[in-house]
Design a protein around this motif. Sequence first.
Motif, PDB file in Angstrom:
ATOM      1  N   SER A  27      37.027  39.304  48.230  1.00 44.05           N
ATOM      2  CA  SER A  27      36.033  40.073  47.939  1.00 44.05           C
ATOM      3  C   SER A  27      35.953  41.260  49.212  1.00 44.05           C
ATOM      4  O   SER A  27      35.855  40.431  50.422  1.00 44.05           O
ATOM      5  CB  SER A  27      34.519  39.691  47.527  1.00 44.05           C
ATOM      6  OG  SER A  27      34.008  38.920  48.543  1.00 44.05           O
ATOM      7  N   LYS A  28      35.915  42.161  48.950  1.00 46.78           N
ATOM      8  CA  LYS A  28      35.330  43.100  50.137  1.00 46.78           C
ATOM      9  C   LYS A  28      34.245  43.812  49.796  1.00 46.78           C
ATOM     10  O   LYS A  28      34.265  44.655  48.597  1.00 46.78           O
ATOM     11  CB  LYS A  28      36.596  44.253  50.533  1.00 46.78           C
ATOM     12  CG  LYS A  28      36.313  44.915  51.759  1.00 46.78           C
ATOM     13  CD  LYS A  28      37.739  46.117  52.009  1.00 46.78           C
ATOM     14  CE  LYS A  28      37.197  47.030  52.844  1.00 46.78           C
ATOM     15  NZ  LYS A  28      38.549  48.011  53.345  1.00 46.78           N
ATOM     16  N   ALA A  86      46.333  47.346  47.483  1.00 48.49           N
ATOM     17  CA  ALA A  86      46.110  46.428  46.226  1.00 48.49           C
ATOM     18  C   ALA A  86      46.434  45.201  46.526  1.00 48.49           C
ATOM     19  O   ALA A  86      46.069  44.176  46.059  1.00 48.49           O
ATOM     20  CB  ALA A  86      46.238  47.369  45.087  1.00 48.49           C
ATOM     21  N   ASN A  87      47.677  45.097  46.707  1.00 43.93           N
ATOM     22  CA  ASN A  87      48.441  43.480  46.817  1.00 43.93           C
ATOM     23  C   ASN A  87      47.638  42.673  47.913  1.00 43.93           C
ATOM     24  O   ASN A  87      48.067  41.466  47.783  1.00 43.93           O
ATOM     25  CB  ASN A  87      50.118  44.013  46.943  1.00 43.93           C
ATOM     26  CG  ASN A  87      50.674  44.409  45.989  1.00 43.93           C
ATOM     27  OD1 ASN A  87      50.185  44.352  44.724  1.00 43.93           O
ATOM     28  ND2 ASN A  87      51.675  45.087  46.084  1.00 43.93           N
ATOM     29  N   LEU A  88      46.819  43.402  48.823  1.00 44.39           N
ATOM     30  CA  LEU A  88      46.391  42.397  49.791  1.00 44.39           C
ATOM     31  C   LEU A  88      45.131  41.444  48.970  1.00 44.39           C
ATOM     32  O   LEU A  88      44.696  40.658  49.712  1.00 44.39           O
ATOM     33  CB  LEU A  88      45.438  43.205  50.753  1.00 44.39           C
ATOM     34  CG  LEU A  88      46.730  44.085  51.742  1.00 44.39           C
ATOM     35  CD1 LEU A  88      45.738  44.689  52.698  1.00 44.39           C
ATOM     36  CD2 LEU A  88      47.662  42.916  52.459  1.00 44.39           C
ATOM     37  N   PHE A  89      44.724  41.767  48.000  1.00 44.88           N
ATOM     38  CA  PHE A  89      43.770  41.126  47.045  1.00 44.88           C
ATOM     39  C   PHE A  89      44.229  40.116  46.140  1.00 44.88           C
ATOM     40  O   PHE A  89      45.261  40.211  45.803  1.00 44.88           O
ATOM     41  CB  PHE A  89      42.948  42.408  46.270  1.00 44.88           C
ATOM     42  CG  PHE A  89      42.220  43.246  46.980  1.00 44.88           C
ATOM     43  CD1 PHE A  89      40.611  43.036  47.019  1.00 44.88           C
ATOM     44  CD2 PHE A  89      42.395  44.308  47.770  1.00 44.88           C
ATOM     45  CE1 PHE A  89      39.944  43.904  47.840  1.00 44.88           C
ATOM     46  CE2 PHE A  89      41.714  45.150  48.383  1.00 44.88           C
ATOM     47  CZ  PHE A  89      40.508  44.805  48.331  1.00 44.88           C
ATOM     48  N   ALA A  90      43.362  39.040  46.193  1.00 47.10           N
ATOM     49  CA  ALA A  90      43.627  37.936  45.389  1.00 47.10           C
ATOM     50  C   ALA A  90      43.685  38.518  43.781  1.00 47.10           C
ATOM     51  O   ALA A  90      43.008  39.483  43.505  1.00 47.10           O
ATOM     52  CB  ALA A  90      42.443  36.674  45.706  1.00 47.10           C
ATOM     53  N   LYS A  91      43.974  37.485  42.858  1.00 47.57           N
ATOM     54  CA  LYS A  91      44.177  37.629  41.545  1.00 47.57           C
ATOM     55  C   LYS A  91      42.700  37.886  41.121  1.00 47.57           C
ATOM     56  O   LYS A  91      42.601  38.838  40.105  1.00 47.57           O
ATOM     57  CB  LYS A  91      44.654  36.608  40.838  1.00 47.57           C
ATOM     58  CG  LYS A  91      46.246  36.340  41.048  1.00 47.57           C
ATOM     59  CD  LYS A  91      46.691  35.147  40.271  1.00 47.57           C
ATOM     60  CE  LYS A  91      48.002  34.895  40.461  1.00 47.57           C
ATOM     61  NZ  LYS A  91      48.359  33.875  41.597  1.00 47.57           N
ATOM     62  N   GLU A  92      41.660  37.600  41.483  1.00 46.86           N
ATOM     63  CA  GLU A  92      40.231  37.636  41.116  1.00 46.86           C
ATOM     64  C   GLU A  92      39.393  38.651  42.130  1.00 46.86           C
ATOM     65  O   GLU A  92      38.246  38.533  42.290  1.00 46.86           O
ATOM     66  CB  GLU A  92      39.532  36.403  41.104  1.00 46.86           C
ATOM     67  CG  GLU A  92      40.049  35.514  40.298  1.00 46.86           C
ATOM     68  CD  GLU A  92      40.236  35.779  38.824  1.00 46.86           C
ATOM     69  OE1 GLU A  92      39.013  36.498  38.284  1.00 46.86           O
ATOM     70  OE2 GLU A  92      41.111  35.787  37.779  1.00 46.86           O
ATOM     71  N   GLY A  93      40.361  39.319  42.898  1.00 48.22           N
ATOM     72  CA  GLY A  93      39.708  40.073  43.982  1.00 48.22           C
ATOM     73  C   GLY A  93      38.852  41.262  43.605  1.00 48.22           C
ATOM     74  O   GLY A  93      38.975  41.831  42.452  1.00 48.22           O
ATOM     75  N   ALA A 114      41.938  44.462  38.527  1.00 50.58           N
ATOM     76  CA  ALA A 114      42.671  45.534  37.643  1.00 50.58           C
ATOM     77  C   ALA A 114      42.107  47.163  37.906  1.00 50.58           C
ATOM     78  O   ALA A 114      42.993  47.919  37.946  1.00 50.58           O
ATOM     79  CB  ALA A 114      42.443  45.125  36.194  1.00 50.58           C
ATOM     80  N   ARG A 115      40.860  47.256  38.234  1.00 50.17           N
ATOM     81  CA  ARG A 115      40.340  48.465  38.430  1.00 50.17           C
ATOM     82  C   ARG A 115      40.808  48.959  40.017  1.00 50.17           C
ATOM     83  O   ARG A 115      41.004  50.288  39.918  1.00 50.17           O
ATOM     84  CB  ARG A 115      38.791  48.261  38.293  1.00 50.17           C
ATOM     85  CG  ARG A 115      38.147  50.024  38.698  1.00 50.17           C
ATOM     86  CD  ARG A 115      38.515  50.902  37.447  1.00 50.17           C
ATOM     87  NE  ARG A 115      37.725  51.809  37.710  1.00 50.17           N
ATOM     88  CZ  ARG A 115      38.427  53.004  38.044  1.00 50.17           C
ATOM     89  NH1 ARG A 115      39.685  53.147  37.880  1.00 50.17           N
ATOM     90  NH2 ARG A 115      37.642  54.276  38.264  1.00 50.17           N
TER      91      ARG A 115
END
Length: 159
Positions: free
Chosen positions: A139-140, A28-35, A61-62
């Motif tokens: 985004s992924k 989850a930490n690989l994602f940007a704040k707006e990921g 968040a989700r």
Amino acid sequence: MNITRQEVEDFLYREAELLDEWKMQEWANLFAKEGTYAIPPIGSPNADFRTALFLVHDDRARLEQRALRLLKKEAHVEFPHSKTTHTVSNVRIVSNEDGVVTVKANFITYRAKRDFLDPYVGVNEYKLVNEDGELKILSKKVILNLEALRPQGKVSIIL
């Protein structure tokens, strides 16, 4: 952002390793704040999440909540955890504009659980950004190249 395909591949291989080792918080930490993390309906990769039923459509968040839940016994479908093998191939940088690197990569993920082996195949579409000096996933989107989710009918792991 100036990034090489090798740097992108190393990042995607690291993501696969974290998922296979069930290091969900690190994932989850690989994602940007707006990921965001999304799996659109099978056969409709360009569907709009506001009008179509996505298998997954998580904001940051989700996806953090999903990662934490998968580590708990209450997530009975994945407790004990499945054995997974995430394989990434055919990594290509599609564009690199305005600080966003668009990447496509083929994948196959094997899930072994209770004497069943479920293969998931498709293409991951990423948008990567530099956030606080680190490469992050903006985004992924997981595009499944399947006719249906057989036999389980759902996705209970992170692809």
